[in-house]
Design a protein around this motif. Structure first.
Motif: not given
Length: 350
Positions: A286-290, A294-297, A302-305, A331-336
């Motif tokens: 999360a920190k690496q991607h700003g 909580a936002q990451l999780a 939310n994006q799970v099919d 979430l970007s491809t890299q974050v995922l």
């Protein structure tokens, strides 16, 4: 705000569902009013509660959360039709709720009437079975060997499920509930109810809410695949693993006033060495991607099919506001990819 169809119903629910289980213990009426009003202002139309709440459950807090929502509804009756309100009947095991007896068709009818009185409303949009009468692999009972399915009398369970379904049907016919759903159940539970509904011309479940997060994703892919193809809305609860994924409980930390400082009925079963290690890794991603943890999780959930609406809860307005921003985060491809690397190493940390 984005919306999704709630399973086979005709209801469109916001992708965020406002959870309420802290109202009546950690939060008072004023806090709840503030959360509800803010959530509605942001487009949320879905509120989840239960007769058992507030949590941790006790005789003293039983029904308090529904009563708090009912108080709000009594002062905002003009907004009732804009909201989708879901509540739940408690399963067996709580001595102060119908003497801890299993759910039956008759207890459904009685519990619905009690919830309607506390909620101060004429109908409940979605009425859910909080947990099944049989033991299910929830609340950290999902490791092999913890449950012996072979000892379950499936024929008797099925007969009891038909009785429950008939009680739910009576409530629907009376206009007291519009739809019904499951909670803390399994693929077998879903499909047995679907079979019974078809055989006896009774209403089908429209949803199921189960625990689901980066630390507890056992429903993927099999149960969620079943939900997608059978038109059952999947509603994750505890997407932050009871707050663990925020990072605030790392290495044994217990912030004053937080949930984990209160005695938990099931204990702190999520607090394991592997959960701690995995959460540290997710916090770093999360920190690496700003992002906040909580936002990451929440954005990941939310994006799970197959996910229809994610149930979030907060004890402070700052938490609620932070959580809501997650659902505007793509979430970007890299974050995922970074999340996936951690997940592969810790697929079942508790």
């Amino acid at each position: 705000m984005q919306f999704s169809r709630l399973g086979s119903s005709k209801l469109d629910v916001s992708r965020i569902c406002l959870g309420s289980m802290t109202w009546g213990l950690q939060n008072n009426q004023h806090d709840a009013d503030e959360q509800i009003n803010y959530a509605i202002s942001k487009g949320i139309n879905f509120i989840d509660t239960a007769e058992m709440y507030a949590v941790p459950p006790s005789k003293d807090t039983y029904g308090k959360t529904e009563a708090i929502i009912g108080d709000w509804l009594s002062r905002h009756s003009e907004k009732r039709e804009q909201l989708i309100i879901a509540s739940k009947i408690a399963g067996p095991g709580l001595s102060w709720v119908r003497n801890g007896t299993p759910i039956s068709g008759q207890s459904v009818i009685e519990a619905v009437d009690g919830s309607l009185t506390r909620l101060k409303t004429d109908y409940i949009d979605v009425y859910q079975l909080h947990w099944p009468n049989r033991t299910s692999p929830h609340f950290a009972k999902h490791q092999p060997g913890q449950i012996n399915f072979s000892h379950v009398n499936a024929e008797q369970e099925t007969a009891d499920m038909l009785d429950i379904l008939q009680g739910l049907n009576e409530c629907i016919k009376a206009g007291k509930i519009r739809h019904w759903g499951l909670s803390d159940d399994t693929t077998w539970g879903i499909n047995t109810y679907l079979k019974l509904a078809t055989l006896h011309n009774l209403p089908k479940p429209v949803s199921i809410q189960n625990e689901f997060s980066l630390l507890h994703a056992k429903d993927w892919p099999y149960l969620i695949e079943n939900c997608v193809h059978e038109d059952i809305a999947y509603l994750p609860w505890s997407p932050l693993a009871a707050g663990f994924l925020t990072g605030k409980y790392l290495d044994g930390a217990r912030p004053e006033g937080s949930r984990w400082t209160i005695t938990q009925r099931q204990g702190l079963f999520r607090d394991t060495q592997y959960s701690n290690e995995a959460t540290k890794r997710y916090v770093n991603v999360a920190k690496q991607h700003g992002l906040t943890p909580a936002q990451l999780a929440l954005a990941w959930c939310n994006q799970v099919d197959g996910v229809t609406s994610t149930i979030i809860g907060a004890t402070t307005m700052s938490q609620l506001k932070e959580n809501l921003t997650a659902f505007d985060t793509a979430l970007s491809t890299q974050v995922l990819a970074d999340i996936s690397e951690v997940f592969k190493q810790y697929p079942a940390p508790f």
